[in-house]
Design a protein around this motif. Structure first.
Motif, PDB file in Angstrom:
ATOM      1  N   ASN A 148      26.433 -11.698  36.634  1.00  0.00           N
ATOM      2  CA  ASN A 148      27.830 -11.328  36.360  1.00  0.00           C
ATOM      3  C   ASN A 148      28.550 -12.367  35.492  1.00  0.00           C
ATOM      4  O   ASN A 148      29.739 -12.641  35.696  1.00  0.00           O
ATOM      5  N   LYS A 149      27.825 -12.918  34.503  1.00  0.00           N
ATOM      6  CA  LYS A 149      28.423 -13.906  33.600  1.00  0.00           C
ATOM      7  C   LYS A 149      28.914 -13.281  32.302  1.00  0.00           C
ATOM      8  O   LYS A 149      29.579 -13.950  31.504  1.00  0.00           O
ATOM      9  N   VAL A 150      28.568 -12.011  32.069  1.00  0.00           N
ATOM     10  CA  VAL A 150      29.062 -11.284  30.905  1.00  0.00           C
ATOM     11  C   VAL A 150      29.549  -9.924  31.364  1.00  0.00           C
ATOM     12  O   VAL A 150      29.148  -9.433  32.431  1.00  0.00           O
ATOM     13  N   ALA A 151      30.428  -9.334  30.571  1.00  0.00           N
ATOM     14  CA  ALA A 151      30.950  -8.000  30.872  1.00  0.00           C
ATOM     15  C   ALA A 151      30.356  -7.019  29.860  1.00  0.00           C
ATOM     16  O   ALA A 151      30.816  -6.943  28.716  1.00  0.00           O
ATOM     17  N   PRO A 152      29.316  -6.279  30.250  1.00  0.00           N
ATOM     18  CA  PRO A 152      28.675  -5.357  29.304  1.00  0.00           C
ATOM     19  C   PRO A 152      29.622  -4.239  28.861  1.00  0.00           C
ATOM     20  O   PRO A 152      30.509  -3.846  29.630  1.00  0.00           O
ATOM     21  N   PRO A 153      29.432  -3.724  27.639  1.00  0.00           N
ATOM     22  CA  PRO A 153      28.436  -4.162  26.661  1.00  0.00           C
ATOM     23  C   PRO A 153      28.832  -5.503  26.050  1.00  0.00           C
ATOM     24  O   PRO A 153      29.997  -5.708  25.696  1.00  0.00           O
ATOM     25  N   ALA A 154      27.882  -6.399  25.944  1.00  0.00           N
ATOM     26  CA  ALA A 154      28.153  -7.746  25.453  1.00  0.00           C
ATOM     27  C   ALA A 154      27.103  -8.121  24.418  1.00  0.00           C
ATOM     28  O   ALA A 154      25.983  -7.613  24.441  1.00  0.00           O
ATOM     29  N   ARG A 155      27.484  -9.027  23.524  1.00  0.00           N
ATOM     30  CA  ARG A 155      26.537  -9.536  22.522  1.00  0.00           C
ATOM     31  C   ARG A 155      26.436 -11.045  22.675  1.00  0.00           C
ATOM     32  O   ARG A 155      27.430 -11.741  22.861  1.00  0.00           O
ATOM     33  N   LEU A 156      25.209 -11.520  22.571  1.00  0.00           N
ATOM     34  CA  LEU A 156      24.879 -12.919  22.768  1.00  0.00           C
ATOM     35  C   LEU A 156      24.126 -13.426  21.546  1.00  0.00           C
ATOM     36  O   LEU A 156      23.292 -12.725  20.986  1.00  0.00           O
ATOM     37  N   THR A 157      24.446 -14.646  21.121  1.00  0.00           N
ATOM     38  CA  THR A 157      23.716 -15.310  20.043  1.00  0.00           C
ATOM     39  C   THR A 157      22.932 -16.478  20.618  1.00  0.00           C
ATOM     40  O   THR A 157      23.487 -17.278  21.381  1.00  0.00           O
ATOM     41  N   ILE A 158      21.656 -16.573  20.266  1.00  0.00           N
ATOM     42  CA  ILE A 158      20.806 -17.665  20.725  1.00  0.00           C
ATOM     43  C   ILE A 158      20.279 -18.418  19.508  1.00  0.00           C
ATOM     44  O   ILE A 158      19.680 -17.828  18.607  1.00  0.00           O
ATOM     45  N   HIS A 159      20.505 -19.733  19.511  1.00  0.00           N
ATOM     46  CA  HIS A 159      19.970 -20.613  18.478  1.00  0.00           C
ATOM     47  C   HIS A 159      18.762 -21.325  19.083  1.00  0.00           C
ATOM     48  O   HIS A 159      18.832 -21.863  20.181  1.00  0.00           O
ATOM     49  N   GLN A 160      17.665 -21.337  18.364  1.00  0.00           N
ATOM     50  CA  GLN A 160      16.434 -21.930  18.893  1.00  0.00           C
ATOM     51  C   GLN A 160      15.654 -22.555  17.739  1.00  0.00           C
ATOM     52  O   GLN A 160      15.854 -22.199  16.575  1.00  0.00           O
ATOM     53  N   GLY A 161      14.765 -23.465  18.040  1.00  0.00           N
ATOM     54  CA  GLY A 161      13.849 -23.997  17.045  1.00  0.00           C
ATOM     55  C   GLY A 161      14.286 -25.269  16.360  1.00  0.00           C
ATOM     56  O   GLY A 161      13.502 -25.887  15.634  1.00  0.00           O
ATOM     57  N   ARG A 162      15.531 -25.706  16.560  1.00  0.00           N
ATOM     58  CA  ARG A 162      16.015 -26.919  15.888  1.00  0.00           C
ATOM     59  C   ARG A 162      15.173 -28.128  16.271  1.00  0.00           C
ATOM     60  O   ARG A 162      14.891 -28.984  15.419  1.00  0.00           O
ATOM     61  N   HIS A 163      14.743 -28.199  17.503  1.00  0.00           N
ATOM     62  CA  HIS A 163      14.030 -29.375  17.991  1.00  0.00           C
ATOM     63  C   HIS A 163      12.594 -29.455  17.482  1.00  0.00           C
ATOM     64  O   HIS A 163      11.954 -30.494  17.611  1.00  0.00           O
ATOM     65  N   VAL A 164      12.082 -28.369  16.912  1.00  0.00           N
ATOM     66  CA  VAL A 164      10.735 -28.383  16.339  1.00  0.00           C
ATOM     67  C   VAL A 164      10.776 -28.131  14.835  1.00  0.00           C
ATOM     68  O   VAL A 164       9.748 -27.838  14.211  1.00  0.00           O
ATOM     69  N   GLY A 165      11.961 -28.269  14.240  1.00  0.00           N
ATOM     70  CA  GLY A 165      12.091 -28.166  12.795  1.00  0.00           C
ATOM     71  C   GLY A 165      11.961 -26.766  12.237  1.00  0.00           C
ATOM     72  O   GLY A 165      11.708 -26.601  11.037  1.00  0.00           O
ATOM     73  N   ARG A 166      12.165 -25.727  13.075  1.00  0.00           N
ATOM     74  CA  ARG A 166      12.078 -24.337  12.618  1.00  0.00           C
ATOM     75  C   ARG A 166      13.289 -23.569  13.158  1.00  0.00           C
ATOM     76  O   ARG A 166      13.167 -22.769  14.092  1.00  0.00           O
ATOM     77  N   PRO A 167      14.473 -23.804  12.603  1.00  0.00           N
ATOM     78  CA  PRO A 167      15.680 -23.176  13.138  1.00  0.00           C
ATOM     79  C   PRO A 167      15.599 -21.649  13.111  1.00  0.00           C
ATOM     80  O   PRO A 167      15.164 -21.053  12.126  1.00  0.00           O
ATOM     81  N   SER A 168      16.020 -21.061  14.207  1.00  0.00           N
ATOM     82  CA  SER A 168      15.917 -19.615  14.386  1.00  0.00           C
ATOM     83  C   SER A 168      17.191 -19.101  15.027  1.00  0.00           C
ATOM     84  O   SER A 168      17.927 -19.856  15.676  1.00  0.00           O
ATOM     85  N   ILE A 169      17.431 -17.800  14.847  1.00  0.00           N
ATOM     86  CA  ILE A 169      18.605 -17.178  15.458  1.00  0.00           C
ATOM     87  C   ILE A 169      18.223 -15.794  15.965  1.00  0.00           C
ATOM     88  O   ILE A 169      17.534 -15.028  15.285  1.00  0.00           O
ATOM     89  N   LEU A 170      18.629 -15.508  17.202  1.00  0.00           N
ATOM     90  CA  LEU A 170      18.328 -14.232  17.839  1.00  0.00           C
ATOM     91  C   LEU A 170      19.632 -13.620  18.334  1.00  0.00           C
ATOM     92  O   LEU A 170      20.469 -14.315  18.916  1.00  0.00           O
ATOM     93  N   LYS A 171      19.805 -12.332  18.086  1.00  0.00           N
ATOM     94  CA  LYS A 171      20.976 -11.593  18.550  1.00  0.00           C
ATOM     95  C   LYS A 171      20.565 -10.695  19.712  1.00  0.00           C
ATOM     96  O   LYS A 171      19.566  -9.969  19.630  1.00  0.00           O
ATOM     97  N   VAL A 172      21.333 -10.750  20.783  1.00  0.00           N
ATOM     98  CA  VAL A 172      20.988 -10.027  22.007  1.00  0.00           C
ATOM     99  C   VAL A 172      22.146  -9.117  22.397  1.00  0.00           C
ATOM    100  O   VAL A 172      23.284  -9.575  22.524  1.00  0.00           O
ATOM    101  N   ASP A 173      21.864  -7.843  22.581  1.00  0.00           N
ATOM    102  CA  ASP A 173      22.865  -6.884  23.050  1.00  0.00           C
ATOM    103  C   ASP A 173      22.554  -6.504  24.484  1.00  0.00           C
ATOM    104  O   ASP A 173      21.418  -6.119  24.808  1.00  0.00           O
ATOM    105  N   ILE A 174      23.590  -6.601  25.332  1.00  0.00           N
ATOM    106  CA  ILE A 174      23.440  -6.414  26.774  1.00  0.00           C
ATOM    107  C   ILE A 174      24.235  -5.181  27.200  1.00  0.00           C
ATOM    108  O   ILE A 174      25.468  -5.217  27.266  1.00  0.00           O
ATOM    109  N   PRO A 175      23.562  -4.067  27.476  1.00  0.00           N
ATOM    110  CA  PRO A 175      24.275  -2.870  27.954  1.00  0.00           C
ATOM    111  C   PRO A 175      24.574  -2.992  29.443  1.00  0.00           C
ATOM    112  O   PRO A 175      24.177  -3.958  30.104  1.00  0.00           O
ATOM    113  N   ALA A 176      25.254  -1.997  29.973  1.00  0.00           N
ATOM    114  CA  ALA A 176      25.621  -2.032  31.391  1.00  0.00           C
ATOM    115  C   ALA A 176      24.395  -1.925  32.291  1.00  0.00           C
ATOM    116  O   ALA A 176      24.395  -2.437  33.412  1.00  0.00           O
TER     117      ALA A 176
END
Length: 287
Positions: A246-274
Motif C-alpha cells: 500500500n505504498k502507491v495508489a494504483p494506477p501508478a507509474r514508477l521509474t527505476i534507474h539501474q546500472g550506474r554502479h556497473v557503468g551501464r546506466p539503464s531506465i525502466l518504466k513500471v505501470d502498476i494497475p489495481a
C-alpha cells in the motif's frame, strides 16, 4: 551447430549509448537442444539470452514460445531479454501485440513505434505474489550485503516478491549506504540457490517520498557477472511489492534507474494497475 544459428546481440533498457543490459536473442532456436541453448548462453556470457524455440505457435507469427538461459542455467523468465526479443520481432513483423509462452505462463507484450521512430516494448507479468522473508534468511542476506536492520528503510520492510522470478526486496534508507554496500558473489550465489531465487537480489533506494522514483542495484552472480545492469522481472516484482504494501495508489507509474554502479546506466518504466500483472516498458537495440 551453434555457429550456424543466427544470434543477435542486443541491449535493453539503455539510458544512453553505453547503457542497458546485454542479451543474446536467437530468433529461431527450434533446431537447438536444451544443452545447445545452454552452451550458446555460456559462450555469450550475457546475464541472460532468449531462445525463440517456436517462432509461430500454430502458425501464428505473433504467438511464440521462448526460453531463457543465463551462462549457468535456464531461467524461468527474463524481463530484459523479453524486451529485446519483442523489439526485434516488432521490427521484423510490425508493431502490435505479441504473446510469449514461457516457463511461468503466457506473457503479453505490446510493442509501439514512437514519434521519433523508436520501438518500445511493454510486457505484463504473470499475477504476482508477495511473502514474508524468513528471519534467519533475512539475517543471512543482510550480513552478506554488509548491512544491518538499521540501514533499512522503515517504510519498506523486507519481503520476497514474485512476478516471474522470486526476488528478495531490500530497501536501503540512505543513498550513501546504498552506493557503498559490497558483497561476496560466491556466498550470495549459494544463498540464492538455496532459496530458489532464480532472478536477482533486488536492493533499492527510494529517491522520492512518493515512492515513484527508485534507484536499484541487483546482485546476480553468474559466470563473470556480479551485478545486473537492468532487471525487468525485478522491476515488475518491485511494482507488485509497492502495491501489496500500500505504498502507491494504483494506477501508478514508477521509474527505476539501474546500472550506474556497473557503468551501464539503464531506465525502466513500471505501470502498476489495481490488480493483476505489472507492466514494464523499455527499449532495445542491436549492438
Amino acid at each position: 551447430m551453434s555457429t550456424e544459428i543466427p544470434i543477435l546481440h542486443m541491449t535493453a533498457f539503455a539510458d544512453g549509448p553505453t547503457g542497458g543490459n546485454p542479451a543474446g536473442v536467437v530468433p529461431d532456436a527450434s533446431a537447438l537442444t536444451e544443452s545447445g541453448m545452454q552452451t550458446i548462453a555460456a559462450r555469450l556470457g550475457y546475464p541472460e539470452s532468449a531462445f525463440i524455440v517456436d517462432p509461430a505457435v500454430d502458425e501464428d507469427r505473433r504467438h511464440l514460445r521462448i526460453r531463457y538461459f543465463s551462462p549457468g542455467a535456464e531461467v524461468p523468465f527474463c524481463g530484459h531479454a523479453t524486451i529485446a526479443a519483442a523489439v526485434l520481432l516488432a521490427t521484423d513483423r510490425g508493431v502490435g501485440e505479441f504473446t510469449f509462452e514461457t516457463a511461468v505462463g503466457p506473457i503479453v507484450i505490446d510493442t509501439q513505434m514512437t514519434t521519433g521512430g523508436e520501438v518500445t516494448a511493454s510486457f505484463t507479468s504473470v499475477s504476482p505474489l508477495i511473502r514474508e522473508l524468513q528471519p534467519d534468511v533475512a539475517e543471512e542476506l543482510l550480513g552478506l550485503l554488509g548491512l544491518t536492520p538499521a540501514d533499512l528503510d522503515d517504510d519498506l520492510p523486507l519481503r520476497e516478491s514474485f512476478a516471474g522470478n522470486w526476488h528478495p526486496i531490500v530497501a536501503i534508507r540512505e543513498q550513501g549506504t546504498f552506493d557503498a554496500f559490497t558483497f561476496d558473489p560466491a556466498r550470495v550465489r549459494l544463498l540464492m540457490d538455496a532459496q530458489g531465487w532464480t532472478g536477482t537480489v533486488t536492493v533499492v533506494h527510494a529517491i522520492t517520498d512518493a515512492f515513484d522514483d527508485f534507484e536499484a542495484r541487483n546482485p546476480f552472480p553468474v559466470g563473470a557477472i556480479t551485478e545486473d545492469p537492468a532487471t525487468g522481472s525485478a522491476a515488475a516484482s518491485l511494482g507488485a511489492y509497492l502495491r501489496a504494501m500500500n505504498k502507491v495508489a494504483p494506477p501508478a507509474r514508477l521509474t527505476i534507474h539501474q546500472g550506474r554502479h556497473v557503468g551501464r546506466p539503464s531506465i525502466l518504466k513500471v505501470d502498476i494497475p489495481a490488480d493483476g500483472g505489472i507492466t514494464v516498458t523499455g527499449t532495445a537495440d542491436i549492438v
